[in-house]
Design an enzyme around this catalytic site. Sequence first.
Site, PDB file in Angstrom:
ATOM      1  N   GLU A 179       0.839  -1.205   0.000  1.00 41.13           N
ATOM      2  CA  GLU A 179       0.000   0.000   0.000  1.00 41.13           C
ATOM      3  C   GLU A 179       0.869   1.249   0.000  1.00 41.13           C
ATOM      4  O   GLU A 179       1.968   1.254   0.556  1.00 41.13           O
ATOM      5  CB  GLU A 179      -0.887   0.027   1.247  1.00 41.13           C
ATOM      6  CG  GLU A 179      -2.316  -0.425   1.010  1.00 41.13           C
ATOM      7  CD  GLU A 179      -3.166   0.584   0.234  1.00 41.13           C
ATOM      8  OE1 GLU A 179      -2.627   1.433  -0.513  1.00 41.13           O
ATOM      9  OE2 GLU A 179      -4.394   0.507   0.382  1.00 41.13           O
ATOM     10  N   ILE A 205      -0.367   4.056   1.437  1.00 38.04           N
ATOM     11  CA  ILE A 205      -0.644   4.652   2.746  1.00 38.04           C
ATOM     12  C   ILE A 205      -1.781   3.913   3.429  1.00 38.04           C
ATOM     13  O   ILE A 205      -2.741   3.505   2.781  1.00 38.04           O
ATOM     14  CB  ILE A 205      -0.968   6.157   2.590  1.00 38.04           C
ATOM     15  CG1 ILE A 205      -1.144   6.844   3.945  1.00 38.04           C
ATOM     16  CG2 ILE A 205      -2.189   6.385   1.718  1.00 38.04           C
ATOM     17  CD1 ILE A 205      -1.125   8.370   3.861  1.00 38.04           C
ATOM     18  N   ASP A 234      -4.507   4.727   6.177  1.00 35.28           N
ATOM     19  CA  ASP A 234      -5.110   5.894   6.831  1.00 35.28           C
ATOM     20  C   ASP A 234      -6.078   5.375   7.909  1.00 35.28           C
ATOM     21  O   ASP A 234      -5.654   5.052   9.008  1.00 35.28           O
ATOM     22  CB  ASP A 234      -5.800   6.720   5.734  1.00 35.28           C
ATOM     23  CG  ASP A 234      -6.433   8.002   6.232  1.00 35.28           C
ATOM     24  OD1 ASP A 234      -6.228   8.367   7.391  1.00 35.28           O
ATOM     25  OD2 ASP A 234      -7.145   8.646   5.437  1.00 35.28           O
ATOM     26  N   LEU A 281      -9.357   0.980   6.652  1.00 34.87           N
ATOM     27  CA  LEU A 281     -10.524   0.322   6.055  1.00 34.87           C
ATOM     28  C   LEU A 281     -10.173  -0.454   4.787  1.00 34.87           C
ATOM     29  O   LEU A 281     -10.597  -1.597   4.601  1.00 34.87           O
ATOM     30  CB  LEU A 281     -11.561   1.391   5.732  1.00 34.87           C
ATOM     31  CG  LEU A 281     -13.015   0.959   5.648  1.00 34.87           C
ATOM     32  CD1 LEU A 281     -13.564   0.682   7.034  1.00 34.87           C
ATOM     33  CD2 LEU A 281     -13.834   2.042   4.965  1.00 34.87           C
ATOM     34  N   THR A 282      -9.396   0.170   3.918  1.00 39.90           N
ATOM     35  CA  THR A 282      -9.020  -0.479   2.660  1.00 39.90           C
ATOM     36  C   THR A 282      -8.227  -1.747   2.931  1.00 39.90           C
ATOM     37  O   THR A 282      -8.520  -2.807   2.374  1.00 39.90           O
ATOM     38  CB  THR A 282      -8.160   0.470   1.803  1.00 39.90           C
ATOM     39  OG1 THR A 282      -8.826   1.730   1.705  1.00 39.90           O
ATOM     40  CG2 THR A 282      -7.941  -0.089   0.409  1.00 39.90           C
ATOM     41  N   LYS A 312      -0.931   6.732   8.941  1.00 46.43           N
ATOM     42  CA  LYS A 312      -1.460   7.836   9.756  1.00 46.43           C
ATOM     43  C   LYS A 312      -2.029   7.257  11.049  1.00 46.43           C
ATOM     44  O   LYS A 312      -3.213   6.908  11.108  1.00 46.43           O
ATOM     45  CB  LYS A 312      -2.568   8.576   8.998  1.00 46.43           C
ATOM     46  CG  LYS A 312      -2.099   9.348   7.776  1.00 46.43           C
ATOM     47  CD  LYS A 312      -3.291  10.040   7.113  1.00 46.43           C
ATOM     48  CE  LYS A 312      -2.882  10.867   5.912  1.00 46.43           C
ATOM     49  NZ  LYS A 312      -4.056  11.386   5.172  1.00 46.43           N
ATOM     50  N   ASP A 339      -2.683  10.926  -4.753  1.00 45.54           N
ATOM     51  CA  ASP A 339      -3.343  11.913  -5.606  1.00 45.54           C
ATOM     52  C   ASP A 339      -4.344  12.774  -4.858  1.00 45.54           C
ATOM     53  O   ASP A 339      -4.783  12.451  -3.764  1.00 45.54           O
ATOM     54  CB  ASP A 339      -4.119  11.186  -6.706  1.00 45.54           C
ATOM     55  CG  ASP A 339      -5.334  10.446  -6.135  1.00 45.54           C
ATOM     56  OD1 ASP A 339      -5.146   9.607  -5.240  1.00 45.54           O
ATOM     57  OD2 ASP A 339      -6.471  10.737  -6.558  1.00 45.54           O
TER      58      ASP A 339
HETATM   59  P1  IMP Z   1      -7.947   4.006   4.295  1.00 47.73           P
HETATM   60  O1  IMP Z   1      -8.894   2.973   3.773  1.00 47.73           O
HETATM   61  O2  IMP Z   1      -8.654   5.071   5.063  1.00 47.73           O
HETATM   62  O3  IMP Z   1      -6.804   3.394   5.101  1.00 47.73           O
HETATM   63  O4  IMP Z   1      -7.342   4.761   3.077  1.00 47.73           O
HETATM   64  C1  IMP Z   1      -6.398   4.203   2.293  1.00 47.73           C
HETATM   65  C2  IMP Z   1      -6.354   4.847   0.928  1.00 47.73           C
HETATM   66  O5  IMP Z   1      -6.820   6.206   0.957  1.00 47.73           O
HETATM   67  C3  IMP Z   1      -4.935   4.915   0.450  1.00 47.73           C
HETATM   68  O6  IMP Z   1      -4.585   3.758  -0.263  1.00 47.73           O
HETATM   69  C4  IMP Z   1      -4.925   6.155  -0.395  1.00 47.73           C
HETATM   70  O7  IMP Z   1      -5.255   5.816  -1.719  1.00 47.73           O
HETATM   71  C5  IMP Z   1      -5.982   7.038   0.189  1.00 47.73           C
HETATM   72  N1  IMP Z   1      -5.403   8.104   1.062  1.00 47.73           N
HETATM   73  C6  IMP Z   1      -5.326   8.112   2.401  1.00 47.73           C
HETATM   74  N2  IMP Z   1      -4.751   9.229   2.868  1.00 47.73           N
HETATM   75  C7  IMP Z   1      -4.422   9.950   1.777  1.00 47.73           C
HETATM   76  C8  IMP Z   1      -3.772  11.239   1.600  1.00 47.73           C
HETATM   77  O8  IMP Z   1      -3.348  11.935   2.534  1.00 47.73           O
HETATM   78  N3  IMP Z   1      -3.604  11.633   0.311  1.00 47.73           N
HETATM   79  C9  IMP Z   1      -4.045  10.906  -0.770  1.00 47.73           C
HETATM   80  N4  IMP Z   1      -4.643   9.721  -0.628  1.00 47.73           N
HETATM   81  C10 IMP Z   1      -4.855   9.250   0.622  1.00 47.73           C
HETATM   82 MG    MG Z   2      -4.304   3.370  -2.150  1.00 43.56          MG
END
Ligand code: IMP
Ligand code: MG
Length: 176
Positions: free
Chosen positions: A101, A103, A105, A108-109, A133, A161
């Site tokens: 990955e 990132i 955050d 969830l992904t 994060k 992006d």
């Molecule tokens: P999560 O499901 O909230 O962990 O988000 C993961 C996905 O959100 C990452 O694979 C990114 O594609 C996108 N994402 C999370 N934070 C950022 C950011 O600060 N800038 C751009 N994309 C982000």
């Molecule tokens: Mg991503």
Amino acid sequence: MMIRVNDIDFKLYMPESEIQKEVARMAAEISRDLKERNPLFCPTLTGSFMFMADLARALDFDAETYFVKYTSYIGMQSSGSVRSELPFPEKCRGRHVVIVEDIVDTGLTMKAMLQALQQLEPAGISIASFLFKPTSFQMDFKIDYLGRSIPDDFILGYGLDYDNYGRCYRDIYVKA
Ligand code: IMP
Ligand code: MG
């Protein structure tokens, strides 16, 4: 240094030299731990394409790689639900799989990826994420290979992006 993407100003956060230092360290750790297992790398599109390109070239073995499409972000907000747009390959069964990955955050992904993958009965799963994060993280899994933990700010560049712009910068920028 400042850049403007989609009418928003961003300032330099992590220069290419620091990025490449972390990538080299992660590649060395992964090579050391997993080379003998012939792992299957599953980077998530689209954000991790830059990281995977650098990581693949820094590993000391030729890794089979299969990109997977997952999306959760719309604009600058996590949409709260994750959609998968590609089926997982059956070849995961019995293999050690490395999810790659850009990132993590909310997490969830990655959680959705882990659940989908576990059903395919891989021999093992490792998680490699370039950024993390911790303050917005809501899940319980561990990241096995991590580049850097960062504050809960919106960043872009190095594959990340803002509505599909800004991915191609070699450095990482944060919203000014
Ligand atoms: P999560 O499901 O909230 O962990 O988000 C993961 C996905 O959100 C990452 O694979 C990114 O594609 C996108 N994402 C999370 N934070 C950022 C950011 O600060 N800038 C751009 N994309 C982000
Ligand atoms: Mg991503």
